[in-house]
Design a protein around this motif. Structure first.
Motif, PDB file in Angstrom:
ATOM      1  N   GLU A 579       0.837  -1.202   0.000  1.00  0.00           N
ATOM      2  CA  GLU A 579       0.000   0.000   0.000  1.00  0.00           C
ATOM      3  C   GLU A 579       0.870   1.249   0.000  1.00  0.00           C
ATOM      4  OE1 GLU A 579      -3.059   0.903  -0.286  1.00  0.00           O
ATOM      5  OE2 GLU A 579      -3.710  -1.164  -0.645  1.00  0.00           O
ATOM      6  N   LYS A 580       0.510   2.199  -0.854  1.00  0.00           N
ATOM      7  CA  LYS A 580       1.399   3.350  -1.036  1.00  0.00           C
ATOM      8  C   LYS A 580       1.353   4.331   0.133  1.00  0.00           C
ATOM      9  CE  LYS A 580       1.761   3.675  -6.069  1.00  0.00           C
ATOM     10  NZ  LYS A 580       3.214   3.721  -6.044  1.00  0.00           N
ATOM     11  N   GLU A 581       0.138   4.547   0.664  1.00  0.00           N
ATOM     12  CA  GLU A 581       0.044   5.627   1.655  1.00  0.00           C
ATOM     13  C   GLU A 581      -0.336   5.119   3.039  1.00  0.00           C
ATOM     14  OE1 GLU A 581      -1.767   9.285   0.449  1.00  0.00           O
ATOM     15  OE2 GLU A 581      -1.293   8.931  -1.659  1.00  0.00           O
ATOM     16  N   ASP A 582       0.170   3.982   3.390  1.00  0.00           N
ATOM     17  CA  ASP A 582      -0.040   3.471   4.741  1.00  0.00           C
ATOM     18  C   ASP A 582       0.903   4.229   5.692  1.00  0.00           C
ATOM     19  OD1 ASP A 582      -0.986   1.980   6.804  1.00  0.00           O
ATOM     20  OD2 ASP A 582       0.031   0.125   6.241  1.00  0.00           O
ATOM     21  N   SER A 583       0.504   4.309   6.947  1.00  0.00           N
ATOM     22  CA  SER A 583       1.359   4.990   7.920  1.00  0.00           C
ATOM     23  C   SER A 583       1.641   4.081   9.102  1.00  0.00           C
ATOM     24  CB  SER A 583       0.684   6.273   8.427  1.00  0.00           C
ATOM     25  OG  SER A 583       0.609   7.207   7.374  1.00  0.00           O
ATOM     26  N   VAL A 584       2.704   4.410   9.807  1.00  0.00           N
ATOM     27  CA  VAL A 584       3.057   3.644  11.003  1.00  0.00           C
ATOM     28  C   VAL A 584       2.286   4.216  12.186  1.00  0.00           C
ATOM     29  CG1 VAL A 584       4.908   2.880  12.520  1.00  0.00           C
ATOM     30  CG2 VAL A 584       5.372   3.240  10.094  1.00  0.00           C
ATOM     31  N   TYR A 585       1.495   3.384  12.801  1.00  0.00           N
ATOM     32  CA  TYR A 585       0.752   3.778  14.010  1.00  0.00           C
ATOM     33  C   TYR A 585       1.113   2.819  15.140  1.00  0.00           C
ATOM     34  CZ  TYR A 585      -2.274   6.392  10.803  1.00  0.00           C
ATOM     35  OH  TYR A 585      -2.765   7.255   9.868  1.00  0.00           O
ATOM     36  N   PRO A 586       0.996   3.231  16.355  1.00  0.00           N
ATOM     37  CA  PRO A 586       0.742   4.611  16.774  1.00  0.00           C
ATOM     38  C   PRO A 586       1.982   5.475  16.556  1.00  0.00           C
ATOM     39  CG  PRO A 586       1.012   3.187  18.685  1.00  0.00           C
ATOM     40  CD  PRO A 586       1.144   2.315  17.488  1.00  0.00           C
ATOM     41  N   MET A 587       1.772   6.765  16.628  1.00  0.00           N
ATOM     42  CA  MET A 587       2.918   7.656  16.478  1.00  0.00           C
ATOM     43  C   MET A 587       2.827   8.789  17.481  1.00  0.00           C
ATOM     44  SD  MET A 587       4.243   9.967  13.318  1.00  0.00           S
ATOM     45  CE  MET A 587       5.837  10.789  13.475  1.00  0.00           C
ATOM     46  N   ILE A 588       3.964   9.035  18.128  1.00  0.00           N
ATOM     47  CA  ILE A 588       4.057  10.202  18.999  1.00  0.00           C
ATOM     48  C   ILE A 588       4.840  11.251  18.227  1.00  0.00           C
ATOM     49  CG2 ILE A 588       5.046  11.087  21.132  1.00  0.00           C
ATOM     50  CD1 ILE A 588       4.709   7.934  21.937  1.00  0.00           C
ATOM     51  N   PRO A 589       4.200  12.351  17.864  1.00  0.00           N
ATOM     52  CA  PRO A 589       4.922  13.365  17.093  1.00  0.00           C
ATOM     53  C   PRO A 589       6.167  13.822  17.863  1.00  0.00           C
ATOM     54  CG  PRO A 589       2.582  13.872  17.192  1.00  0.00           C
ATOM     55  CD  PRO A 589       2.819  12.752  18.145  1.00  0.00           C
ATOM     56  N   ALA A 590       7.230  14.123  17.115  1.00  0.00           N
ATOM     57  CA  ALA A 590       8.462  14.566  17.752  1.00  0.00           C
ATOM     58  C   ALA A 590       8.161  15.750  18.655  1.00  0.00           C
ATOM     59  CB  ALA A 590       9.486  14.951  16.692  1.00  0.00           C
ATOM     60  N   GLY A 591       8.645  15.705  19.889  1.00  0.00           N
ATOM     61  CA  GLY A 591       8.432  16.820  20.816  1.00  0.00           C
ATOM     62  C   GLY A 591       7.150  16.706  21.627  1.00  0.00           C
ATOM     63  N   SER A 592       6.332  15.674  21.362  1.00  0.00           N
ATOM     64  CA  SER A 592       5.121  15.492  22.170  1.00  0.00           C
ATOM     65  C   SER A 592       5.389  14.502  23.295  1.00  0.00           C
ATOM     66  CB  SER A 592       3.981  14.970  21.307  1.00  0.00           C
ATOM     67  OG  SER A 592       3.681  15.887  20.290  1.00  0.00           O
ATOM     68  N   ALA A 593       4.496  14.510  24.265  1.00  0.00           N
ATOM     69  CA  ALA A 593       4.646  13.583  25.385  1.00  0.00           C
ATOM     70  C   ALA A 593       4.178  12.190  24.979  1.00  0.00           C
ATOM     71  CB  ALA A 593       3.844  14.077  26.573  1.00  0.00           C
ATOM     72  N   LEU A 594       4.648  11.188  25.727  1.00  0.00           N
ATOM     73  CA  LEU A 594       4.394   9.794  25.363  1.00  0.00           C
ATOM     74  C   LEU A 594       2.914   9.444  25.283  1.00  0.00           C
ATOM     75  CD1 LEU A 594       6.966   7.378  27.037  1.00  0.00           C
ATOM     76  CD2 LEU A 594       6.920   8.328  24.747  1.00  0.00           C
ATOM     77  N   HIS A 595       2.075  10.174  26.035  1.00  0.00           N
ATOM     78  CA  HIS A 595       0.653   9.811  26.010  1.00  0.00           C
ATOM     79  C   HIS A 595      -0.109  10.554  24.898  1.00  0.00           C
ATOM     80  CE1 HIS A 595       1.335  13.096  28.941  1.00  0.00           C
ATOM     81  NE2 HIS A 595       0.283  13.622  28.348  1.00  0.00           N
ATOM     82  N   GLU A 596       0.596  11.462  24.200  1.00  0.00           N
ATOM     83  CA  GLU A 596      -0.062  12.206  23.120  1.00  0.00           C
ATOM     84  C   GLU A 596       0.154  11.485  21.797  1.00  0.00           C
ATOM     85  OE1 GLU A 596       0.789  16.508  25.269  1.00  0.00           O
ATOM     86  OE2 GLU A 596       1.889  15.942  23.476  1.00  0.00           O
ATOM     87  N   MET A 597      -0.609  10.423  21.622  1.00  0.00           N
ATOM     88  CA  MET A 597      -0.320   9.477  20.571  1.00  0.00           C
ATOM     89  C   MET A 597      -1.273   9.678  19.403  1.00  0.00           C
ATOM     90  SD  MET A 597      -0.242   5.535  21.627  1.00  0.00           S
ATOM     91  CE  MET A 597       0.118   6.041  23.285  1.00  0.00           C
ATOM     92  N   ILE A 598      -0.749   9.570  18.181  1.00  0.00           N
ATOM     93  CA  ILE A 598      -1.645   9.568  17.018  1.00  0.00           C
ATOM     94  C   ILE A 598      -2.013   8.119  16.728  1.00  0.00           C
ATOM     95  CG2 ILE A 598      -1.895  10.120  14.572  1.00  0.00           C
ATOM     96  CD1 ILE A 598       0.201  12.260  14.875  1.00  0.00           C
ATOM     97  N   ARG A 599      -3.321   7.844  16.751  1.00  0.00           N
ATOM     98  CA  ARG A 599      -3.784   6.484  16.475  1.00  0.00           C
ATOM     99  C   ARG A 599      -4.250   6.405  15.028  1.00  0.00           C
ATOM    100  NH1 ARG A 599      -4.339   3.597  21.121  1.00  0.00           N
ATOM    101  NH2 ARG A 599      -4.041   1.960  19.586  1.00  0.00           N
ATOM    102  N   ARG A 600      -4.427   5.203  14.529  1.00  0.00           N
ATOM    103  CA  ARG A 600      -4.989   5.019  13.202  1.00  0.00           C
ATOM    104  C   ARG A 600      -6.348   5.727  13.154  1.00  0.00           C
ATOM    105  NH1 ARG A 600      -3.780   1.404   8.859  1.00  0.00           N
ATOM    106  NH2 ARG A 600      -1.810   0.713   9.695  1.00  0.00           N
ATOM    107  N   PRO A 601      -6.545   6.722  12.264  1.00  0.00           N
ATOM    108  CA  PRO A 601      -7.784   7.500  12.300  1.00  0.00           C
ATOM    109  C   PRO A 601      -9.004   6.656  11.918  1.00  0.00           C
ATOM    110  CG  PRO A 601      -6.448   8.101  10.415  1.00  0.00           C
ATOM    111  CD  PRO A 601      -5.622   7.170  11.228  1.00  0.00           C
ATOM    112  N   GLU A 602     -10.139   7.043  12.475  1.00  0.00           N
ATOM    113  CA  GLU A 602     -11.376   6.274  12.266  1.00  0.00           C
ATOM    114  C   GLU A 602     -11.747   6.188  10.786  1.00  0.00           C
ATOM    115  OE1 GLU A 602     -13.626   4.806  14.440  1.00  0.00           O
ATOM    116  OE2 GLU A 602     -12.118   4.993  16.014  1.00  0.00           O
ATOM    117  N   LYS A 603     -11.576   7.313  10.071  1.00  0.00           N
ATOM    118  CA  LYS A 603     -12.108   7.347   8.706  1.00  0.00           C
ATOM    119  C   LYS A 603     -11.019   7.227   7.644  1.00  0.00           C
ATOM    120  CE  LYS A 603     -16.625   8.930   9.313  1.00  0.00           C
ATOM    121  NZ  LYS A 603     -16.984  10.040  10.196  1.00  0.00           N
TER     122      LYS A 603
END
Lengths: 613, 191
Positions: A579-603
């Motif tokens: 898949e071309k546009e798959d992403s690695v989840y979860p992801m903590i953006p650089a500079g964010s705290a460990l609990h501020e996680m980006i999860r696979r979006p619902e839509k």
């Protein structure tokens, strides 16, 4: 290190009577360790011969290199010594191969290059080894000493250039200094916190003749860092913190493997019932299937690991350095936790994270002292609460989902793990595939994941895998590499063929510089600037080298393809069109705290969900 | 805050680069650096003064120790010590106003070490503030100072050898008599 008796007596004898024949230059298996005869009296050798004789004495049987003008005397002398030389296609490859060789075997890897561009090409590989504390010795030649500093042809100040990226480096301009310097270089590379050492030898030093005495060239005894400090008070405090903790987590890093403390960490975890989170380079140091293993922490770590760290009341950091990819935003990192830091490098203490107890010493030795003070404790409440979080996440795990006709990198890597039974050395490049490997290939044994963690060097995988395979010919070796990184060092395919190296190459091909694209998607409004990537047909590219391969487009084809690669006698390339546009989840953006996680979006249109079936 | 490190380093090419490079990488300016032979053959002693946060000091010392050519590092911190700097100051002086400068030198306990018809050189040793004081007075007369050459600070702990230095040099521990100041020094190191 037990190599003292191995100096190449045959070469000495040959050199002294002037009739030199190659012991067996074409038989790479001819190993120095086979000749345990005691040393002949000091012999007269050229500096070039001393280079090889010293390497053999240090237990080296393989080097990775590329010849050139100033290193020619050394190459001319190579035929007299039982050393396998692997001709690389670019010196960066030589440094990565030495690095991969070292990571797979624990021994010191050796790379050789000529002066000028030969030596500067090593630099990325040296920095890679430096950031991950890998013991390699790089030998470069330089112009004759009277030409140093004159901008002579192919002269470059390589000791100046590599000063910040080596543990130490040397400039040698006398034949008499070659053996002592090389032996010292090996000692430095593998002692304390290991690292790369470069030895630059002038051409006149290679050509001069002097007495060679391996034993006399022994370095002075190794002096441990004077600030190592483990005392009763610290041990007692650590034991007390562990005894009183309710929510402890062990953070296990690369140092577990470097110091060989796998058993000690496991004993600590089991006895005190403490869950273990791993750094990227720590993977394999604690078995992934162990009930106490949480998996990888940090930016792309599992959500339960990071939330365990944020909730913890005690962190026991073992041979790890609180890298920014592990901690996220320091101001909000594990605020409720006391911290114990067991670390061999005193300059790492309180560098990023302030700790309550520092035990500064070799991890295995420190744990051996600490373990008698640790008694059994009941960790069930804490472990159960973590387990509950794992369960909640499992539904969204891509690997548990049915085949939707899409090929996902996570599937490929999960299948690779399943089919090899995890019994393979996986060498990754850098990017999305690297993180998916870390998430989906479960490493049970140390030294089964080889990856550039600190420097994050694209182009690392293919050459490092060559080094790993040379170090461990009996092991199955897989390269997991993106389409971007693969093209950075793909020239080494020819090395594989020339040296008849059996490795399997899995290109995770998504037509993008995937991780950069992911950052553009998340943080730069999907401005895909310079990340779409046109690549050659990798199967044809492999074919041009005489390496068979095939493209894989569906999940149903994965198994057969992996089998084809595994059963091939030589190297094999699989081009996984994922898949071309798959992403690695979860992801903590650089500079964010460990609990501020980006999860696979619902839509997310790419998302597969359990209720899709 | 200002920190003073004293280090014993091998006396060979490139060592100073390695030490300086460590500070360069941390983007720390070196205020002064003095290097010379020490009481041990083959070892140079350097005194390095720089501006660094209190937290950085531990890491700098640990990182200095990681350099292969560095044998010992002492962070002088607030320990009782003797600090001196040497300055050579060349001033314009004609036979007519020489006497005034001689008087000044006398007050500062400095010496005149060179004398020509147009200029003279004042040699002065002392703590930094004393040297600054002399320079300030000399500057009161515009254009009088022609050249200034300052050595940078040299620092030595008061009292006996610091035990860690002795250990690093391989001298038997029994030979070390730790007096009060040495004990104080050791306590500083633990911090």
């Amino acid at each position: 290190m037990g190599h003292k008796g191995n100096a190449n007596t045959k070469a000495n004898a040959n050199a002294s009577n002037g009739s030199i024949t190659a012991p067996n230059a074409t038989a790479p298996s001819a190993s120095a360790s086979g000749s345990h005869t005691h040393l002949t009296p000091p012999a007269k050798l050229t500096g070039a011969e001393i280079i090889w004789a010293t390497l053999v004495g240090e237990g080296v049987d393989t080097v990775f290199g590329y010849p050139g003008g100033t290193i020619l005397p050394a190459y001319d002398a190579l035929r007299k010594f039982p050393v396998r030389h692997i001709l690389v296609r670019h010196e960066q490859g030589a440094a990565h191969m030495a690095d991969g060789y070292s990571r797979a075997s624990g021994k010191v890897g050796v790379a050789i290059a000529t002066s000028g561009p030969g030596s500067t090409n090593l630099v990325t590989g040296i920095a890679t080894a430096m950031l991950d504390s890998i013991p390699i010795v790089c030998i470069t030649a330089n112009v004759s000493s009277k030409l140093l500093g004159t901008d002579a042809f192919q002269e470059v100040d390589i000791t100046g250039i590599t000063l910040p990226v080596t543990k130490h480096n040397f400039l040698v301009n006398r034949a008499e200094d070659i053996a002592p310097t090389l032996r010292h270089a090996f000692q430095i590379a593998r002692s304390g916190r290991p690292g790369p050492v470069l030895v630059d030898i002038t051409k006149d030093a290679e050509q001069a003749t002097t007495e060679f005495d391996f034993e006399a060239a022994k370095p002075r005894p190794y002096r441990p860092h004077p600030m190592l400090h483990v005392d009763d008070l610290g041990l007692a405090q650590a034991a007390e913190l562990i005894r009183n903790s309710k929510r402890p987590v062990i953070l296990a890093g690369h140092g577990v493997m470097e110091s060989g403390a796998m058993e000690q960490v496991r004993t600590l975890a089991e006895r005190a019932q403490i869950p273990v989170g791993l750094t990227l380079l720590g993977l394999g140091g604690f078995p992934a299937s162990h009930p106490l293993c949480l998996g990888m922490m940090g930016m792309h770590g599992e959500s339960w690991v990071n939330s365990a760290i944020q909730d913890a009341d005690l962190l026991i950091a073992c041979g790890m350095r609180f890298d920014d990819r592990v901690t996220g935003k320091l101001a909000e990192y594990a605020l409720k936790a006391k911290k114990i830091h067991i670390e061999v490098d005193p300059s790492e203490i309180n560098k990023n994270v302030k700790v309550d107890v520092a035990l500064v010493g070799d991890l295995r030795e420190v744990l051996d002292q600490l373990l008698p003070r640790i008694s059994g404790r009941d960790g069930s409440t804490w472990l159960k609460s973590i387990e509950a979080k794992k369960g909640a996440v499992a539904v969204h795990d891509i690997k548990n989902l049915p085949d939707s006709g899409h090929l996902y990198a996570a599937h490929v890597i999960h299948d690779l793990w399943r089919m090899t039974g995890g019994n393979a050395i996986v060498v990754t490049d850098v990017g999305q595939h690297q993180m998916w490997e870390a998430q989906y290939f479960r490493h049970e044994q140390p030294r089964t994941l080889i990856t550039s963690g600190g420097l994050g060097t694209m182009g690392f995988a293919l050459p490092a895998a060559i080094g790993a395979k040379v170090a461990c010919p009996e092991k199955e070796v897989w390269v997991v590499v993106g389409d971007g990184g693969f093209q950075m060092t793909a020239a080494e395919l020819a090395t594989i063929v020339q040296e008849k190296i059996k490795i399997n190459i899995a290109v995770i091909n998504n037509g993008y510089l995937g991780m950069v694209r992911q950052w553009q998607e998340f943080f730069y409004e999907r401005n895909y600037e310079a990340t779409p990537l046109v690549s050659p047909d990798f199967v044809k590219l492999a074919d041009a080298h005489g390496i068979p391969g095939r493209a894989v487009r569906k999940r149903s084809e994965v198994e057969e393809a992996v089998n084809a690669a595994r059963s091939a006698t030589g190297a094999y390339l699989l081009n996984f069109m994922v898949e071309k546009e798959d992403s690695v989840y979860p992801m903590i953006p650089a500079g964010s705290a460990l609990h501020e996680m980006i999860r696979r979006p619902e839509k997310d249109p790419l998302e597969e969900r359990a209720d899709d079936k | 805050m200002l920190h003073t490190f004293v280090a014993y380093v091998e006396d060979r090419p490139g060592v100073l680069t390695r030490v300086a490079s460590l500070f360069r990488r941390l983007n720390i300016n070196i205020n002064s650096l003095t290097v010379g032979r020490s009481e041990r053959p083959g070892l140079s002693r350097l005194t390095l003064v720089c501006e660094a946060s209190a937290e950085a000091v531990h890491r700098i010392r640990a990182s200095l120790f990681k350099l292969e050519n560095v044998v010992d590092v002492d962070d002088i911190a607030q320990a009782p010590s003797v600090t001196r700097e040497l300055a050579l100051i060349k001033v314009a002086a004609s036979p007519r106003n020489r006497a005034q400068i001689f008087d000044l030198a006398e007050v500062f306990r400095a010496r005149i070490v060179d004398l020509t018809s147009e200029s003279l050189i004042i040699e002065m040793t002392g703590v930094e503030s004393k040297i600054e004081g002399l320079i300030e007075i000399l500057r009161e007369d515009d254009g009088r100072i022609l050249e200034i050459c300052r050595s940078g600070k040299m620092t030595m702990r008061r009292g006996h050898h610091v035990s860690s230095v002795v250990r690093a040099m391989g001298v038997a521990e029994a030979a070390v008599e730790e007096d009060e100041s040495a004990v104080e020094g050791a306590a500083d190191e633990v911090q």
